[in-house]
Design an enzyme around this catalytic site. Structure first.
Site, mmCIF file in Angstrom:
data_model
loop_
_atom_site.group_PDB
_atom_site.id
_atom_site.type_symbol
_atom_site.label_atom_id
_atom_site.label_comp_id
_atom_site.label_asym_id
_atom_site.label_seq_id
_atom_site.Cartn_x
_atom_site.Cartn_y
_atom_site.Cartn_z
ATOM 1 N N TYR A 11 -20.150 7.892 13.058
ATOM 2 C CA TYR A 11 -21.363 7.716 13.882
ATOM 3 C C TYR A 11 -21.168 6.626 14.950
ATOM 4 C CZ TYR A 11 -26.334 6.540 14.763
ATOM 5 O OH TYR A 11 -27.555 6.268 15.328
ATOM 6 N N ILE A 12 -20.921 5.403 14.532
ATOM 7 C CA ILE A 12 -20.856 4.317 15.519
ATOM 8 C C ILE A 12 -19.516 4.323 16.247
ATOM 9 C CG2 ILE A 12 -21.047 1.814 15.841
ATOM 10 C CD1 ILE A 12 -23.024 1.885 13.420
ATOM 11 N N ASP A 51 -4.975 7.218 7.432
ATOM 12 C CA ASP A 51 -5.822 6.482 6.491
ATOM 13 C C ASP A 51 -5.590 4.987 6.658
ATOM 14 O OD1 ASP A 51 -6.856 5.297 3.977
ATOM 15 O OD2 ASP A 51 -7.159 7.422 3.469
ATOM 16 N N ALA A 79 -15.410 2.113 7.451
ATOM 17 C CA ALA A 79 -15.894 1.536 6.185
ATOM 18 C C ALA A 79 -16.839 2.496 5.477
ATOM 19 C CB ALA A 79 -16.624 0.234 6.471
ATOM 20 N N ASN A 96 -11.522 0.552 -0.192
ATOM 21 C CA ASN A 96 -11.594 1.076 1.177
ATOM 22 C C ASN A 96 -11.918 -0.026 2.189
ATOM 23 O OD1 ASN A 96 -11.814 3.840 2.732
ATOM 24 N ND2 ASN A 96 -13.340 2.456 3.568
ATOM 25 N N TYR A 145 -21.614 -3.530 -1.068
ATOM 26 C CA TYR A 145 -21.349 -3.217 0.338
ATOM 27 C C TYR A 145 -21.348 -4.491 1.177
ATOM 28 C CZ TYR A 145 -22.320 -1.929 5.144
ATOM 29 O OH TYR A 145 -22.293 -1.856 6.506
ATOM 30 N N ASN A 174 -30.589 -2.491 12.178
ATOM 31 C CA ASN A 174 -30.818 -1.063 11.857
ATOM 32 C C ASN A 174 -30.503 -0.167 13.055
ATOM 33 O OD1 ASN A 174 -32.286 -2.637 9.785
ATOM 34 N ND2 ASN A 174 -32.781 -0.608 9.047
ATOM 35 N N LEU A 194 -34.207 5.669 7.626
ATOM 36 C CA LEU A 194 -35.611 6.017 7.896
ATOM 37 C C LEU A 194 -35.781 7.001 9.057
ATOM 38 C CD1 LEU A 194 -38.619 5.505 7.340
ATOM 39 C CD2 LEU A 194 -38.492 3.570 8.931
ATOM 40 N N ARG A 225 -38.102 -4.105 9.842
ATOM 41 C CA ARG A 225 -36.694 -4.091 10.231
ATOM 42 C C ARG A 225 -36.566 -4.187 11.746
ATOM 43 N NH1 ARG A 225 -36.499 -4.709 5.731
ATOM 44 N NH2 ARG A 225 -35.343 -3.713 4.056
HETATM 45 N N1 UDP Z 1 -37.402 3.772 4.146
HETATM 46 C C1 UDP Z 1 -38.515 4.484 3.723
HETATM 47 N N2 UDP Z 1 -38.352 5.812 3.493
HETATM 48 C C2 UDP Z 1 -37.171 6.461 3.646
HETATM 49 C C3 UDP Z 1 -36.038 5.731 4.079
HETATM 50 C C4 UDP Z 1 -36.189 4.380 4.324
HETATM 51 O O1 UDP Z 1 -39.608 3.956 3.562
HETATM 52 O O2 UDP Z 1 -37.102 7.670 3.387
HETATM 53 C C5 UDP Z 1 -37.553 2.327 4.400
HETATM 54 C C6 UDP Z 1 -36.619 1.467 3.557
HETATM 55 O O3 UDP Z 1 -37.195 1.227 2.288
HETATM 56 C C7 UDP Z 1 -36.520 0.217 4.446
HETATM 57 C C8 UDP Z 1 -36.631 0.778 5.863
HETATM 58 O O4 UDP Z 1 -37.209 2.085 5.739
HETATM 59 O O5 UDP Z 1 -37.616 -0.626 4.215
HETATM 60 C C9 UDP Z 1 -35.266 0.914 6.546
HETATM 61 O O6 UDP Z 1 -34.411 1.592 5.648
HETATM 62 P P1 UDP Z 1 -33.037 2.229 6.099
HETATM 63 O O7 UDP Z 1 -32.465 2.932 4.909
HETATM 64 O O8 UDP Z 1 -33.251 3.047 7.334
HETATM 65 O O9 UDP Z 1 -32.137 0.994 6.522
HETATM 66 P P2 UDP Z 1 -31.774 -0.363 5.715
HETATM 67 O O10 UDP Z 1 -32.728 -1.400 6.239
HETATM 68 O O11 UDP Z 1 -31.888 -0.117 4.258
HETATM 69 O O12 UDP Z 1 -30.378 -0.641 6.162
#
Ligand code: UDP
Length: 329
Positions: A11-12, A51, A79, A96, A145, A174, A194, A225
């Site tokens: 992705y990135i 790899d 990663a 990894n 992680y 994020n 999300l 976030r």
């Molecule tokens: N989140 C949510 N529903 C989902 C996926 C994520 O409410 O289906 C929330 C998650 O609990 C966090 C925020 O969205 O508070 C961002 O989560 P994400 O997994 O996108 O990134 P993270 O901050 O964990 O790296």
């Protein structure tokens, strides 16, 4: 500059390759295609399968490139990054992520490549007392992680000091969105983030979105976030690499917008554009209430400024996902 992008099919890595090529740089991609895909590699980048944990795979590329023009900078994106998976498989993550970085550094030392750009993460801050994170704040990861990323950062710093290398370590907050071409985006099978999950709900690919937790100590009870568009993030890699190459300095930078959005605010922003159902669900394990980047250092040193908004992330992710859906129909 000539850049070796390790993990350029992901992705990135793929977005950074696009931005490097748009800025006129030469790109070589090394990837084992374990999670990335061939179609994500820019047509103007040279591709080598390999790899990161096998030194000869990396030296082979560096030595082959040396014949025309040596690689100036290595960028590392290869990663594993799924937090719950890291809790279940710490050995795989250390092998990894940390052993991979160690091997890569050894290959760079052997071949005399002096500049490294490394993807790190806000997860290194864990659950900070002060949710506006600065680079000098204490690091205290709460999952394997994040631990592998801080271990890699430390290793890079020690190796850089011992072998006269320069590093640019970038701690992402994020990341969301897709390239304007809609040729690349986040398209893993098991999405956990999300914005892609909201978009899948909007496209009818899942029944509804679950909002994890509504009793956090935030204004509306949902987690806050700092979201950043992948294209802005990719451009910061290009500027960061150019900076360490030009100055011989090393950098440790947060990359975020400096603005926080609650999960509910993201959902509401998406609801202004698309229709979908959502529900409130229990908290997800390991989610800190609030994480926002202080990105002043990136602004001051690189003159970098995120240009794209939350709405741009939502719209571009939707458009990319819709296209993927049409391609598979
Ligand atoms: N989140 C949510 N529903 C989902 C996926 C994520 O409410 O289906 C929330 C998650 O609990 C966090 C925020 O969205 O508070 C961002 O989560 P994400 O997994 O996108 O990134 P993270 O901050 O964990 O790296």
């Amino acid at each position: 500059m000539k850049v070796l992008v390790i993990g350029g099919a992901g992705y990135i890595g793929s977005h950074t390759t696009y931005e490097l090529i748009r800025a006129g740089h030469e790109v070589v991609v090394l990837d084992n295609l374990s999670t990335g895909r061939m179609g994500a590699i820019h047509a103007d980048a040279r591709f080598f399968w390999g790899d990161i944990r096998r030194k000869s795979d990396i030296t082979k590329v560096l030595l082959a490139e040396e014949k025309t023009r040596p690689v100036d900078v290595v960028m590392h994106f290869a990663a594993k990054l799924v937090v719950p998976e890291s809790v279940l498989k710490p050995l795989e993550y250390y092998e990894n992520n940390v052993e991979g970085v160690r091997t890569m550094l050894e290959a760079m030392v052997d071949c005399g490549v002096k500049n490294i750009v490394f993807s790190s993460t806000a997860a290194v801050y864990g659950e900070p007392d002060n949710p506006l994170c600065s680079e000098d704040d204490p690091t205290a990861p709460i999952n394997p992680y994040g631990e592998t990323k801080i271990a890699s950062e430390q290793l890079i710093k020690w190796v850089a000091a011992a072998h006269g290398m320069n590093y640019c370590i970038l701690r992402y907050f994020n990341v969301a969105g897709a390239d304007q071409s809609l040729r690349i985006g986040l398209d893993k099978d098991q999405l956990t983030h999300l914005i892609p999950l909201i978009m899948q709900s909007a496209l009818g690919m899942r029944e509804k979105l679950s909002i994890f937790g509504s009793d956090y100590p935030t204004s509306d009870g949902t987690c806050i976030r700092d979201y950043i568009h992948v294209t802005d993030l990719a451009q910061a890699h290009v500027s960061g690499a150019q900076h360490i190459l030009d100055t011989g300095d090393s950098l440790l930078l947060n990359l975020g917008s400096g603005k926080g959005f609650s999960v509910k605010e993201v959902v509401d922003a998406a609801l202004e554009l698309f229709d979908f159902n959502y529900e409130f669900a229990p908290r997800r394990a390991g989610d800190p209430a609030k994480l926002i980047a202080n990105s002043n250092r990136a602004r001051e040193i690189l003159g970098w400024e995120p240009k794209l908004s939350l709405t741009d992330m939502i719209k571009s992710d939707y458009a990319y996902r819709k296209q993927l859906q049409q391609d598979t129909d």
